[in-house]
Every structure is written in C-alpha cells, then in structure tokens.
Design a protein around this motif. Structure first.
Motif, PDB file in Angstrom:
ATOM      1  N   UNK A  27       0.831  -1.203   0.000  1.00 35.30           N
ATOM      2  CA  UNK A  27       0.000   0.000   0.000  1.00 35.30           C
ATOM      3  C   UNK A  27       0.869   1.257   0.000  1.00 35.30           C
ATOM      4  N   UNK A  28       1.968   1.212   0.770  1.00 34.90           N
ATOM      5  CA  UNK A  28       2.893   2.344   0.825  1.00 34.90           C
ATOM      6  C   UNK A  28       3.566   2.569  -0.517  1.00 34.90           C
ATOM      7  N   UNK A  29       3.957   1.503  -1.155  1.00 32.62           N
ATOM      8  CA  UNK A  29       4.590   1.620  -2.474  1.00 32.62           C
ATOM      9  C   UNK A  29       3.593   2.204  -3.468  1.00 32.62           C
ATOM     10  N   UNK A  30       2.346   1.725  -3.436  1.00 32.45           N
ATOM     11  CA  UNK A  30       1.319   2.253  -4.351  1.00 32.45           C
ATOM     12  C   UNK A  30       1.094   3.744  -4.064  1.00 32.45           C
ATOM     13  N   UNK A  31       1.042   4.110  -2.781  1.00 34.01           N
ATOM     14  CA  UNK A  31       0.835   5.509  -2.409  1.00 34.01           C
ATOM     15  C   UNK A  31       1.984   6.388  -2.882  1.00 34.01           C
ATOM     16  N   UNK A  32       3.224   5.924  -2.705  1.00 36.65           N
ATOM     17  CA  UNK A  32       4.397   6.694  -3.129  1.00 36.65           C
ATOM     18  C   UNK A  32       4.388   6.860  -4.640  1.00 36.65           C
ATOM     19  N   UNK A  33       4.043   5.812  -5.353  1.00 35.87           N
ATOM     20  CA  UNK A  33       4.005   5.889  -6.814  1.00 35.87           C
ATOM     21  C   UNK A  33       2.936   6.885  -7.250  1.00 35.87           C
ATOM     22  N   UNK A  34       1.760   6.782  -6.628  1.00 33.73           N
ATOM     23  CA  UNK A  34       0.693   7.700  -6.998  1.00 33.73           C
ATOM     24  C   UNK A  34       1.015   9.126  -6.563  1.00 33.73           C
ATOM     25  N   UNK A  35       1.618   9.323  -5.390  1.00 38.41           N
ATOM     26  CA  UNK A  35       1.945  10.651  -4.890  1.00 38.41           C
ATOM     27  C   UNK A  35       2.958  11.335  -5.787  1.00 38.41           C
ATOM     28  N   UNK A  36       3.854  10.560  -6.385  1.00 31.11           N
ATOM     29  CA  UNK A  36       4.867  11.139  -7.263  1.00 31.11           C
ATOM     30  C   UNK A  36       4.428  11.153  -8.717  1.00 31.11           C
ATOM     31  N   UNK A  37       3.207  10.781  -8.984  1.00 26.75           N
ATOM     32  CA  UNK A  37       2.753  10.755 -10.370  1.00 26.75           C
ATOM     33  C   UNK A  37       2.512  12.182 -10.865  1.00 26.75           C
ATOM     34  N   UNK A  38       2.514  12.360 -12.188  1.00 30.48           N
ATOM     35  CA  UNK A  38       2.315  13.667 -12.819  1.00 30.48           C
ATOM     36  C   UNK A  38       0.946  14.229 -12.468  1.00 30.48           C
ATOM     37  N   UNK A  40      -0.871  13.744  -9.837  1.00 30.45           N
ATOM     38  CA  UNK A  40      -0.905  14.198  -8.445  1.00 30.45           C
ATOM     39  C   UNK A  40      -0.162  15.519  -8.304  1.00 30.45           C
ATOM     40  N   UNK A  41       1.024  15.610  -8.956  1.00 31.17           N
ATOM     41  CA  UNK A  41       1.794  16.859  -8.902  1.00 31.17           C
ATOM     42  C   UNK A  41       1.007  18.000  -9.560  1.00 31.17           C
ATOM     43  N   UNK A  42       0.371  17.696 -10.701  1.00 39.51           N
ATOM     44  CA  UNK A  42      -0.452  18.705 -11.364  1.00 39.51           C
ATOM     45  C   UNK A  42      -1.608  19.135 -10.464  1.00 39.51           C
ATOM     46  N   UNK A  43      -2.199  18.193  -9.772  1.00 42.32           N
ATOM     47  CA  UNK A  43      -3.296  18.490  -8.851  1.00 42.32           C
ATOM     48  C   UNK A  43      -2.831  19.386  -7.715  1.00 42.32           C
ATOM     49  N   UNK A  44      -1.630  19.099  -7.175  1.00 47.51           N
ATOM     50  CA  UNK A  44      -1.096  19.947  -6.098  1.00 47.51           C
ATOM     51  C   UNK A  44      -0.808  21.365  -6.597  1.00 47.51           C
ATOM     52  N   UNK A  45      -0.236  21.449  -7.806  1.00 48.89           N
ATOM     53  CA  UNK A  45       0.032  22.767  -8.393  1.00 48.89           C
ATOM     54  C   UNK A  45      -1.273  23.530  -8.624  1.00 48.89           C
ATOM     55  N   UNK A  46      -2.288  22.794  -9.130  1.00 50.59           N
ATOM     56  CA  UNK A  46      -3.582  23.427  -9.364  1.00 50.59           C
ATOM     57  C   UNK A  46      -4.193  23.900  -8.045  1.00 50.59           C
ATOM     58  N   UNK A  47      -4.032  23.107  -6.997  1.00 44.53           N
ATOM     59  CA  UNK A  47      -4.564  23.482  -5.691  1.00 44.53           C
ATOM     60  C   UNK A  47      -3.847  24.717  -5.152  1.00 44.53           C
ATOM     61  N   UNK A  48      -2.500  24.751  -5.285  1.00 36.49           N
ATOM     62  CA  UNK A  48      -1.744  25.913  -4.835  1.00 36.49           C
ATOM     63  C   UNK A  48      -2.122  27.162  -5.638  1.00 36.49           C
ATOM     64  N   UNK A  49      -2.277  26.985  -6.951  1.00 38.32           N
ATOM     65  CA  UNK A  49      -2.678  28.108  -7.802  1.00 38.32           C
ATOM     66  C   UNK A  49      -4.073  28.587  -7.406  1.00 38.32           C
ATOM     67  N   UNK A  50      -4.939  27.644  -7.120  1.00 35.84           N
ATOM     68  CA  UNK A  50      -6.304  27.974  -6.705  1.00 35.84           C
ATOM     69  C   UNK A  50      -6.275  28.764  -5.397  1.00 35.84           C
ATOM     70  N   UNK A  51      -5.432  28.338  -4.434  1.00 34.24           N
ATOM     71  CA  UNK A  51      -5.313  29.066  -3.165  1.00 34.24           C
ATOM     72  C   UNK A  51      -4.751  30.464  -3.406  1.00 34.24           C
ATOM     73  N   UNK A  52      -3.780  30.554  -4.315  1.00 30.79           N
ATOM     74  CA  UNK A  52      -3.185  31.852  -4.637  1.00 30.79           C
ATOM     75  C   UNK A  52      -4.217  32.791  -5.259  1.00 30.79           C
ATOM     76  N   UNK A  53      -4.968  32.255  -6.219  1.00 34.09           N
ATOM     77  CA  UNK A  53      -6.014  33.056  -6.868  1.00 34.09           C
ATOM     78  C   UNK A  53      -7.079  33.431  -5.849  1.00 34.09           C
ATOM     79  N   UNK A  54      -7.410  32.499  -4.968  1.00 34.57           N
ATOM     80  CA  UNK A  54      -8.409  32.769  -3.940  1.00 34.57           C
ATOM     81  C   UNK A  54      -7.940  33.902  -3.032  1.00 34.57           C
ATOM     82  N   UNK A  55      -6.655  33.862  -2.617  1.00 37.57           N
ATOM     83  CA  UNK A  55      -6.120  34.936  -1.770  1.00 37.57           C
ATOM     84  C   UNK A  55      -6.156  36.271  -2.522  1.00 37.57           C
TER      85      UNK A  55
END
Length: 167
Positions: A27-38, A40-55
């Motif tokens: 489960x940890x290996x699957x989580x690490x693979x998914x967490x480092x996937x493109x 997931x990274x795009x989702x985090x960037x989108x979330x940060x951008x969304x927070x920035x735009x919201x601010x």
C-alpha cells in the motif's frame, strides 16, 4: 517442529503480522508511486494556484468593499452638501423675493415723489409768476412814490448839508 502439529497462536500471529507488514508495504509503495505521479503533482500545483487566486480575489474583494465604503461616505457627504445648498438656495430665493417686493415699493415711492415734485414745480412756477407780477406792481408803486418824494428828499439833503457847514 514436529510434522503434523499445528501452529499455535503465536505462529498465526507472526503470520498475520507478516501479511499485515507485506500489505502495508504494498500500500505504501502504491501511495508513493501515486503521490509522485504527474497527475498528483499537477493536482497539487492546481490546488496551490487555486489558493493563490483565492487569496488574490479575497484581497481584491476587501479593496472593493473598502472602496465601496469610501464611496458611500463620500455620497453621504455629497447628499449633506446638496441639502445644505438647497436650503441656502431657498433662503436666497426668499431674500430675492423680499428685495423684489422692496424694489417695487421703492418704485412706487419714486413715482409718488416724481408726482409731488412735478406739482411743486408747477406751484413754484405759479408763485414765481405771481411774484414777478407783484414785484412789477411794487416797482411801479415805488417809482411813483419816489417821484412824489423826490423834491422833499432833495430839500432835506440840502438842509443837512447846510447844517453841517455851519457847525
């Protein structure tokens, strides 16, 4: 271990723990693979951008509210000024009406005085003519009385001159 003997509860526990560790590791290996996937990274960037735009939007909204409040205060001040100016205008209108009424009253008085002056001028002219007539009559009367008194006056003057010489 003896063949045919069953594992005790400790064996089962160890086996279960090994399975649990293997399951968690997978489960940890699957989580690490998914967490480092493109994605997931795009989702985090989108979330940060969304927070920035919201601010940014929150800051702009705050500024808009502050501007609105300033405008409301300014509008209230303008409304007070308009009310004051309207009251002042009404006072000026009333004063203007008073001045117009006073002007009409003064015009009437001027017309009345003109009429009186005209009457006085006519009366003065009548009196002047009467005085001229009267003065002509006096001149005539005075001239005739001087003619009558003239020999008497000459003799009185001669008498006075004579008395002065004798003295």
């Amino acid at each position: 271990m003896v063949p045919g003997r069953s594992l005790g509860w400790q064996g089962w526990l160890v086996g279960f723990l090994i399975l649990a560790v293997l399951g968690l590791t997978v489960a940890l290996i699957i989580f690490v693979v998914k967490a480092n996937s493109k994605a997931c990274k795009d989702g985090l960037l989108a979330e940060e951008e969304c927070h920035s735009v919201t601010r940014l939007l929150e800051v702009q909204l705050t500024q808009a509210w502050e501007g609105l409040l300033r405008n409301e205060v300014q509008a209230a001040t303008c409304n007070e000024t308009v009310v004051t100016l309207l009251a002042s205008l009404e006072m000026e209108k009333a004063q203007s009406q008073e001045w117009l009424a006073k002007g009409e009253e003064l015009r009437g008085e001027i017309e009345e005085l003109k009429h009186k002056l005209q009457n006085a001028s006519v009366e003065a002219e009548r009196l002047r003519k009467g005085a001229e007539t009267s003065s002509k009559k006096k001149e005539i009367a005075s001239a005739s009385s001087l003619k009558a008194l003239s020999p008497l006056v000459v003799s009185v003057h001669l008498l006075l001159a004579f008395v002065a010489l004798l003295a």
